[in-house]
Design a protein around this motif. Sequence first.
Motif, PDB file in Angstrom:
ATOM      1  N   LEU A 193       2.515  -0.064   1.455  1.00  0.00           N
ATOM      2  CA  LEU A 193       1.962  -1.316   0.767  1.00  0.00           C
ATOM      3  C   LEU A 193       1.139  -0.044  -0.288  1.00  0.00           C
ATOM      4  CD1 LEU A 193       0.245  -3.450   3.474  1.00  0.00           C
ATOM      5  CD2 LEU A 193       1.875  -4.439   2.060  1.00  0.00           C
ATOM      6  N   PRO A 194       0.806  -0.263  -1.360  1.00  0.00           N
ATOM      7  CA  PRO A 194       0.166   0.476  -1.763  1.00  0.00           C
ATOM      8  C   PRO A 194      -1.428   1.318  -1.581  1.00  0.00           C
ATOM      9  CG  PRO A 194      -0.024  -1.889  -2.943  1.00  0.00           C
ATOM     10  CD  PRO A 194       0.895  -1.607  -1.723  1.00  0.00           C
ATOM     11  N   GLY A 195      -1.698   2.248  -1.537  1.00  0.00           N
ATOM     12  CA  GLY A 195      -2.868   2.999  -1.248  1.00  0.00           C
ATOM     13  C   GLY A 195      -3.907   2.776  -1.692  1.00  0.00           C
ATOM     14  N   PHE A 196      -5.363   2.205  -0.471  1.00  0.00           N
ATOM     15  CA  PHE A 196      -6.235   2.614  -1.605  1.00  0.00           C
ATOM     16  C   PHE A 196      -7.091   3.432  -2.190  1.00  0.00           C
ATOM     17  CE2 PHE A 196      -5.641  -1.267   1.235  1.00  0.00           C
ATOM     18  CZ  PHE A 196      -5.505  -2.370   0.109  1.00  0.00           C
ATOM     19  N   ALA A 197      -7.627   3.417  -2.959  1.00  0.00           N
ATOM     20  CA  ALA A 197      -8.323   4.469  -3.979  1.00  0.00           C
ATOM     21  C   ALA A 197      -9.726   4.818  -3.463  1.00  0.00           C
ATOM     22  CB  ALA A 197      -7.764   5.614  -5.278  1.00  0.00           C
ATOM     23  N   PRO A 198     -10.788   5.802  -3.778  1.00  0.00           N
ATOM     24  CA  PRO A 198     -12.032   5.353  -3.289  1.00  0.00           C
ATOM     25  C   PRO A 198     -12.006   4.780  -5.206  1.00  0.00           C
ATOM     26  CG  PRO A 198     -11.377   7.869  -3.880  1.00  0.00           C
ATOM     27  CD  PRO A 198     -10.163   6.734  -3.050  1.00  0.00           C
ATOM     28  N   ILE A 199     -13.425   4.438  -4.321  1.00  0.00           N
ATOM     29  CA  ILE A 199     -14.121   3.831  -5.744  1.00  0.00           C
ATOM     30  C   ILE A 199     -14.594   4.958  -7.045  1.00  0.00           C
ATOM     31  CG2 ILE A 199     -15.634   1.561  -7.065  1.00  0.00           C
ATOM     32  CD1 ILE A 199     -14.748   0.044  -4.262  1.00  0.00           C
TER      33      ILE A 199
END
Length: 263
Positions: A26-32
């Motif tokens: 799954l695609p990773g989550f970047a910091p906002i």
Amino acid sequence: MSINALVVIPFIYSLLGELFLSVRYLPGFAPIVPQECSDCGKKFNMGGPIWSAPIHDQDWVTNILADVKSMKDCYPAYERISAVLTTISEELPDVPLFLSLHNLCGTVKCTSPSAVIFRSAVINAGYRISGTHVNPLGLKSDAPMDVIWDVMRCWVKNHPVKTQPADQPGSVILAKEPILQANFARAVASLSKAQAKKVARFLPNPERHWGPKLRAGRQITSKHISLLGEDAVNGCLNDQDSERDAKRQKTEKSDDDDAIAEP
């Protein structure tokens, strides 16, 4: 065995394989992050990728450095090897990126503090800081950028700068009051062990005026003294004068021969 059983059994094995053997990516989550920098108010520039984990095995570097020192006569390039390994051994291993003190000062258009003074301010603020083997002027620190800019704001208060346009990043940064009051008193740890012992970390140039020379065919003048050295420039100027005199004499002799040859 019935035909239905022959169909169902492979289907069950297929489901089990998907449950226990397959890997789903799954695609990773970047910091906002905000659209604009909280320090200068400008847009972000995307960079990377970077390796955020330690890039050196400090134990290995220390052991290799000790081995090299014990067999220094076996290494013709001992000075360079020792300098690189010494610098690496003193780096912060868990900080992937480094700052350039000159770039920081260039942003706010101020005179640069010495590395010792800047290191001391960061250490007195409760953070770690070290050099980097990549750049003699580079500094690695776990201090956040708002602390770094507060140090620069306090430095500029003691060393005022000329007024810059209001839309410049440096003007926006200096317009904010520092939250941290930097302490520039010299800290004991502002010098590394190698610096305290005056161990070479970056070797000097092999000779004076080392670096790119003039491009081919360019006439050397007195303004090139800082690049080539006074002796070299004077020698070249004397050679150029000699060549110019020789050409002039040759031209005059040719003109005299032509005048004699005329009826």
